[in-house]
Design a protein around this motif. Structure first.
Motif, PDB file in Angstrom:
ATOM      1  N   SER A 142      -1.262   5.455  33.596  1.00  0.00           N
ATOM      2  CA  SER A 142      -1.021   6.274  34.795  1.00  0.00           C
ATOM      3  C   SER A 142       0.348   6.950  34.718  1.00  0.00           C
ATOM      4  O   SER A 142       0.508   8.105  35.114  1.00  0.00           O
ATOM      5  CB  SER A 142      -1.132   5.430  36.076  1.00  0.00           C
ATOM      6  OG  SER A 142       0.021   4.638  36.296  1.00  0.00           O
ATOM      7  N   GLU A 143       1.329   6.237  34.188  1.00  0.00           N
ATOM      8  CA  GLU A 143       2.667   6.815  34.084  1.00  0.00           C
ATOM      9  C   GLU A 143       2.725   7.924  33.031  1.00  0.00           C
ATOM     10  O   GLU A 143       3.394   8.949  33.223  1.00  0.00           O
ATOM     11  CB  GLU A 143       3.691   5.713  33.769  1.00  0.00           C
ATOM     12  CG  GLU A 143       3.895   4.792  34.971  1.00  0.00           C
ATOM     13  CD  GLU A 143       4.649   3.515  34.645  1.00  0.00           C
ATOM     14  OE1 GLU A 143       5.534   3.135  35.435  1.00  0.00           O
ATOM     15  OE2 GLU A 143       4.348   2.867  33.625  1.00  0.00           O
ATOM     16  N   MET A 144       2.020   7.713  31.915  1.00  0.00           N
ATOM     17  CA  MET A 144       1.977   8.765  30.894  1.00  0.00           C
ATOM     18  C   MET A 144       1.367  10.032  31.491  1.00  0.00           C
ATOM     19  O   MET A 144       1.871  11.139  31.299  1.00  0.00           O
ATOM     20  CB  MET A 144       1.145   8.297  29.698  1.00  0.00           C
ATOM     21  CG  MET A 144       1.750   7.111  28.959  1.00  0.00           C
ATOM     22  SD  MET A 144       0.625   6.402  27.688  1.00  0.00           S
ATOM     23  CE  MET A 144       0.880   7.559  26.336  1.00  0.00           C
ATOM     24  N   ALA A 145       0.269   9.853  32.231  1.00  0.00           N
ATOM     25  CA  ALA A 145      -0.433  11.005  32.798  1.00  0.00           C
ATOM     26  C   ALA A 145       0.432  11.702  33.850  1.00  0.00           C
ATOM     27  O   ALA A 145       0.518  12.938  33.890  1.00  0.00           O
ATOM     28  CB  ALA A 145      -1.762  10.551  33.405  1.00  0.00           C
ATOM     29  N   LEU A 146       1.077  10.917  34.711  1.00  0.00           N
ATOM     30  CA  LEU A 146       1.938  11.510  35.740  1.00  0.00           C
ATOM     31  C   LEU A 146       3.117  12.251  35.106  1.00  0.00           C
ATOM     32  O   LEU A 146       3.534  13.309  35.595  1.00  0.00           O
ATOM     33  CB  LEU A 146       2.445  10.434  36.707  1.00  0.00           C
ATOM     34  CG  LEU A 146       1.393   9.856  37.660  1.00  0.00           C
ATOM     35  CD1 LEU A 146       1.911   8.583  38.340  1.00  0.00           C
ATOM     36  CD2 LEU A 146       0.975  10.885  38.721  1.00  0.00           C
ATOM     37  N   ALA A 147       3.650  11.697  34.034  1.00  0.00           N
ATOM     38  CA  ALA A 147       4.773  12.351  33.364  1.00  0.00           C
ATOM     39  C   ALA A 147       4.330  13.666  32.714  1.00  0.00           C
ATOM     40  O   ALA A 147       5.024  14.684  32.813  1.00  0.00           O
ATOM     41  CB  ALA A 147       5.375  11.416  32.318  1.00  0.00           C
ATOM     42  N   LEU A 148       3.177  13.647  32.065  1.00  0.00           N
ATOM     43  CA  LEU A 148       2.670  14.872  31.432  1.00  0.00           C
ATOM     44  C   LEU A 148       2.363  15.925  32.494  1.00  0.00           C
ATOM     45  O   LEU A 148       2.641  17.108  32.316  1.00  0.00           O
ATOM     46  CB  LEU A 148       1.422  14.548  30.609  1.00  0.00           C
ATOM     47  CG  LEU A 148       1.677  13.683  29.356  1.00  0.00           C
ATOM     48  CD1 LEU A 148       0.383  13.067  28.842  1.00  0.00           C
ATOM     49  CD2 LEU A 148       2.351  14.513  28.253  1.00  0.00           C
ATOM     50  N   LYS A 149       1.829  15.479  33.624  1.00  0.00           N
ATOM     51  CA  LYS A 149       1.554  16.387  34.744  1.00  0.00           C
ATOM     52  C   LYS A 149       2.845  17.039  35.226  1.00  0.00           C
ATOM     53  O   LYS A 149       2.856  18.210  35.610  1.00  0.00           O
ATOM     54  CB  LYS A 149       0.908  15.597  35.892  1.00  0.00           C
ATOM     55  CG  LYS A 149       0.539  16.417  37.107  1.00  0.00           C
ATOM     56  CD  LYS A 149      -0.807  17.069  36.928  1.00  0.00           C
ATOM     57  CE  LYS A 149      -1.096  18.099  38.012  1.00  0.00           C
ATOM     58  NZ  LYS A 149      -1.015  17.539  39.368  1.00  0.00           N
ATOM     59  N   ALA A 150       3.929  16.282  35.205  1.00  0.00           N
ATOM     60  CA  ALA A 150       5.229  16.789  35.667  1.00  0.00           C
ATOM     61  C   ALA A 150       5.993  17.497  34.560  1.00  0.00           C
ATOM     62  O   ALA A 150       7.176  17.810  34.730  1.00  0.00           O
ATOM     63  CB  ALA A 150       6.064  15.636  36.232  1.00  0.00           C
ATOM     64  N   ASP A 151       5.321  17.743  33.425  1.00  0.00           N
ATOM     65  CA  ASP A 151       5.948  18.456  32.307  1.00  0.00           C
ATOM     66  C   ASP A 151       7.136  17.725  31.709  1.00  0.00           C
ATOM     67  O   ASP A 151       8.099  18.353  31.244  1.00  0.00           O
ATOM     68  CB  ASP A 151       6.393  19.857  32.751  1.00  0.00           C
ATOM     69  CG  ASP A 151       5.311  20.889  32.487  1.00  0.00           C
ATOM     70  OD1 ASP A 151       4.469  20.662  31.600  1.00  0.00           O
ATOM     71  OD2 ASP A 151       5.302  21.926  33.175  1.00  0.00           O
ATOM     72  N   LYS A 152       7.107  16.396  31.739  1.00  0.00           N
ATOM     73  CA  LYS A 152       8.178  15.625  31.101  1.00  0.00           C
ATOM     74  C   LYS A 152       7.739  15.231  29.694  1.00  0.00           C
ATOM     75  O   LYS A 152       6.559  14.947  29.465  1.00  0.00           O
ATOM     76  CB  LYS A 152       8.459  14.351  31.901  1.00  0.00           C
ATOM     77  CG  LYS A 152       8.801  14.627  33.366  1.00  0.00           C
ATOM     78  CD  LYS A 152      10.003  13.861  33.821  1.00  0.00           C
ATOM     79  CE  LYS A 152      10.380  14.286  35.228  1.00  0.00           C
ATOM     80  NZ  LYS A 152      11.512  13.555  35.753  1.00  0.00           N
ATOM     81  N   PRO A 153       8.682  15.165  28.762  1.00  0.00           N
ATOM     82  CA  PRO A 153       8.329  14.734  27.410  1.00  0.00           C
ATOM     83  C   PRO A 153       7.916  13.257  27.411  1.00  0.00           C
ATOM     84  O   PRO A 153       8.567  12.425  28.044  1.00  0.00           O
ATOM     85  CB  PRO A 153       9.632  14.905  26.611  1.00  0.00           C
ATOM     86  CG  PRO A 153      10.597  15.596  27.491  1.00  0.00           C
ATOM     87  CD  PRO A 153      10.114  15.515  28.890  1.00  0.00           C
ATOM     88  N   VAL A 154       6.826  12.954  26.712  1.00  0.00           N
ATOM     89  CA  VAL A 154       6.334  11.578  26.607  1.00  0.00           C
ATOM     90  C   VAL A 154       6.197  11.226  25.129  1.00  0.00           C
ATOM     91  O   VAL A 154       5.554  11.951  24.371  1.00  0.00           O
ATOM     92  CB  VAL A 154       4.963  11.425  27.297  1.00  0.00           C
ATOM     93  CG1 VAL A 154       4.424  10.002  27.109  1.00  0.00           C
ATOM     94  CG2 VAL A 154       5.058  11.770  28.780  1.00  0.00           C
ATOM     95  N   ILE A 155       6.811  10.121  24.762  1.00  0.00           N
ATOM     96  CA  ILE A 155       6.747   9.631  23.387  1.00  0.00           C
ATOM     97  C   ILE A 155       5.880   8.376  23.369  1.00  0.00           C
ATOM     98  O   ILE A 155       6.007   7.517  24.249  1.00  0.00           O
ATOM     99  CB  ILE A 155       8.173   9.326  22.863  1.00  0.00           C
ATOM    100  CG1 ILE A 155       8.981  10.634  22.819  1.00  0.00           C
ATOM    101  CG2 ILE A 155       8.140   8.647  21.500  1.00  0.00           C
ATOM    102  CD1 ILE A 155      10.474  10.432  22.813  1.00  0.00           C
ATOM    103  N   GLY A 156       4.984   8.283  22.397  1.00  0.00           N
ATOM    104  CA  GLY A 156       4.064   7.144  22.338  1.00  0.00           C
ATOM    105  C   GLY A 156       4.337   6.252  21.143  1.00  0.00           C
ATOM    106  O   GLY A 156       4.532   6.733  20.031  1.00  0.00           O
ATOM    107  N   LEU A 157       4.386   4.935  21.409  1.00  0.00           N
ATOM    108  CA  LEU A 157       4.668   3.955  20.357  1.00  0.00           C
ATOM    109  C   LEU A 157       3.668   2.817  20.508  1.00  0.00           C
ATOM    110  O   LEU A 157       3.742   2.061  21.491  1.00  0.00           O
ATOM    111  CB  LEU A 157       6.113   3.459  20.553  1.00  0.00           C
ATOM    112  CG  LEU A 157       6.802   2.651  19.468  1.00  0.00           C
ATOM    113  CD1 LEU A 157       6.814   3.383  18.134  1.00  0.00           C
ATOM    114  CD2 LEU A 157       8.251   2.359  19.912  1.00  0.00           C
ATOM    115  N   LYS A 158       2.718   2.724  19.606  1.00  0.00           N
ATOM    116  CA  LYS A 158       1.706   1.653  19.646  1.00  0.00           C
ATOM    117  C   LYS A 158       0.970   1.629  20.990  1.00  0.00           C
ATOM    118  O   LYS A 158       0.717   0.550  21.535  1.00  0.00           O
ATOM    119  CB  LYS A 158       2.375   0.281  19.440  1.00  0.00           C
ATOM    120  CG  LYS A 158       3.083   0.095  18.112  1.00  0.00           C
ATOM    121  CD  LYS A 158       3.882  -1.207  18.065  1.00  0.00           C
ATOM    122  CE  LYS A 158       3.014  -2.462  18.195  1.00  0.00           C
ATOM    123  NZ  LYS A 158       3.796  -3.709  18.166  1.00  0.00           N
ATOM    124  N   THR A 159       0.646   2.790  21.512  1.00  0.00           N
ATOM    125  CA  THR A 159       0.097   2.866  22.871  1.00  0.00           C
ATOM    126  C   THR A 159      -1.215   3.646  22.882  1.00  0.00           C
ATOM    127  O   THR A 159      -1.793   3.901  21.827  1.00  0.00           O
ATOM    128  CB  THR A 159       1.142   3.494  23.814  1.00  0.00           C
ATOM    129  OG1 THR A 159       0.675   3.386  25.164  1.00  0.00           O
ATOM    130  CG2 THR A 159       1.394   4.970  23.489  1.00  0.00           C
TER     131      THR A 159
END
Lengths: 171, 171, 171, 171
Positions: B110-127
């Motif tokens: 949910s946090e990844m999706a909300l961050a992407l919706k808000a145009d924030k950079p999201v980095i993924g590690l083993k996720t």
């Protein structure tokens, strides 16, 4: 990490020079005692209190109505942008162990009421008068004394039976 | 006061020892660089990251779902009790300049999706895998490198055109 | 007053004509059964579903991101302005007894994740794929069938053990 | 769909029989005029107002502090569970076009203050006294008259210059 003690200072975003000065004196005493200041992060009373607290080496939290950290006043150590508008008032209340209202308008009144509803001690300084349950102080030193009492005991909880609307309030 | 840079580390409240260790290494590098860690304040990945960051002398914010500051893990410098339950996930996102997801379950998603919706950079590690717009890292050092890039420029914004549901995602 | 049954339909604010049509068909079947539609109140999938539901005589709730009731699409019976931005996504989830995701982008993904976190049944229709715990339907009639099952029993709760990130997801 | 007109009735969850009766009379007049009632959904003043409104055939919204729709009083047509605790007070305010405070304690005071802050008309009936900007009514019929005025014009906005703390307030 020792759990920090959070003193909420609430008041409006514009104020007189004299009120700003009171907020700054209050903030200084808060910082001097190692307490953390919590406020709404903007100008006026919030800035005065944050300025005093940071001048004494204290930490200052600014729980902001908007989405931009940079909207915080320059004395905020830890800005928290919420994007909740006046919804952040409740977060200021929920974070604080005890709150001091300095002057203030409707926003401050909402925070005093929410704090009293949540059974948190509320200290009033030159603010909305005769609200049952508020502990009124004559000056910032008395407010500091009352903060100390409230952190050390339960005696500062809002008076039980104070929730009705029968008592007089005023400014 | 210089506006601090907030790195959100998101992940679930329970995790394997190996994931905890990755979170701690990541947190250490965050603290070493003078960045502030933002997380949900509880155990698991949140504790690992906060522990590492505080071991490097960094500041750690824990935006808590409950009302009690003392529910924060022992490595949180600044606990923020919200009483909003999963509503605090949005506040973690709104506070962060860039987010790193480490493993994690539905809350993290949910946090990844909300961050992407808000145009924030999201980095993924083993996720959660193959989510369009997420910048995937192979290890914590690559994640740190990507954080640095994202703070210094705009190149790390979610890729435009990545918002649809046509692309494949997976774990 | 009998407690109404709330079916959340989530999906993005812009969509193809074909997706709009699916949402409208789905909404019509919801309204026909006397269920109440809950959505985010805007255009696209939200409008399609509200339109269908209101055409069948059903009630439609629109939990809006903004402060103005009039930002709701014309098929919303009960607009709820929140001013919380994407914070209203959580309120859509918390109001709904069961949710159907129709296509959708990041906002929809956040709602699916928040619903699964809250142990609410989530039905997927032409949306983010292979998310563990989501019950996928091939068309709106199968979605309606699954809604009926989920309202009558517990069999539609997210599968236990589905919260990890080991399983594959995709679109 | 014509945008409905929302009348917020705020007051505490426990009240005297006489206050309940006033709330019910007020709610009845609201429902009779085709206005929608918005309230916090619980007992006391909220139930009295919802009961009266539903008895007149009106729609009643209950914006609840908890997560369970069934915590609404039996006269609520549209329960909205939020899980936000007193955070739902702000949503009651944001939904309402005009608010009437009937008796009430700290929660009601917080809603009056938040509404005045948001420049919404606030009518007071047997409630917190002498708050600048509140339009006080002597009985429910005068309150209804003031609601009508506020819906038809701008004359009911809080008086400008009323936000300071110089004026007297009281109960």
């Amino acid at each position: 990490m020792k759990t920090p003690q959070y003193i909420g200072v609430i008041g409006s975003g514009t104020c007189t020079a004299s009120t700003y000065s009171v907020a700054r004196d209050l903030g200084f005493e808060i910082g001097k005692r190692g307490w953390t200041l919590v406020c709404g992060g903007l100008k006026g009373v919030m800035e005065g209190a944050a300025r005093g607290c940071s001048e004494a080496g204290g930490m200052t939290l600014g729980i902001l109505p908007g989405l931009d950290k940079r909207s915080a006043n320059p004395y905020i150590t830890v800005p928290i942008p919420t994007g909740l508008g006046d919804g952040r008032n409740l977060l200021v209340v929920r974070s604080s162990d005890v709150l001091v209202a300095v002057a203030g308008g409707y926003g401050t009144l909402s925070e005093m009421a929410l704090a009293l509803k949540a059974d948190k001690p509320v200290i009033g300084l030159k603010t909305w008068k005769e609200i049952p349950g508020v502990h009124y102080a004559d000056d910032y030193l008395e407010a500091i004394h009352l903060i100390g009492l409230s952190l050390s005991s339960k005696v500062m909880k809002p008076q039980k039976g104070a929730k009705g609307t029968k008592n007089k309030i005023g400014i």
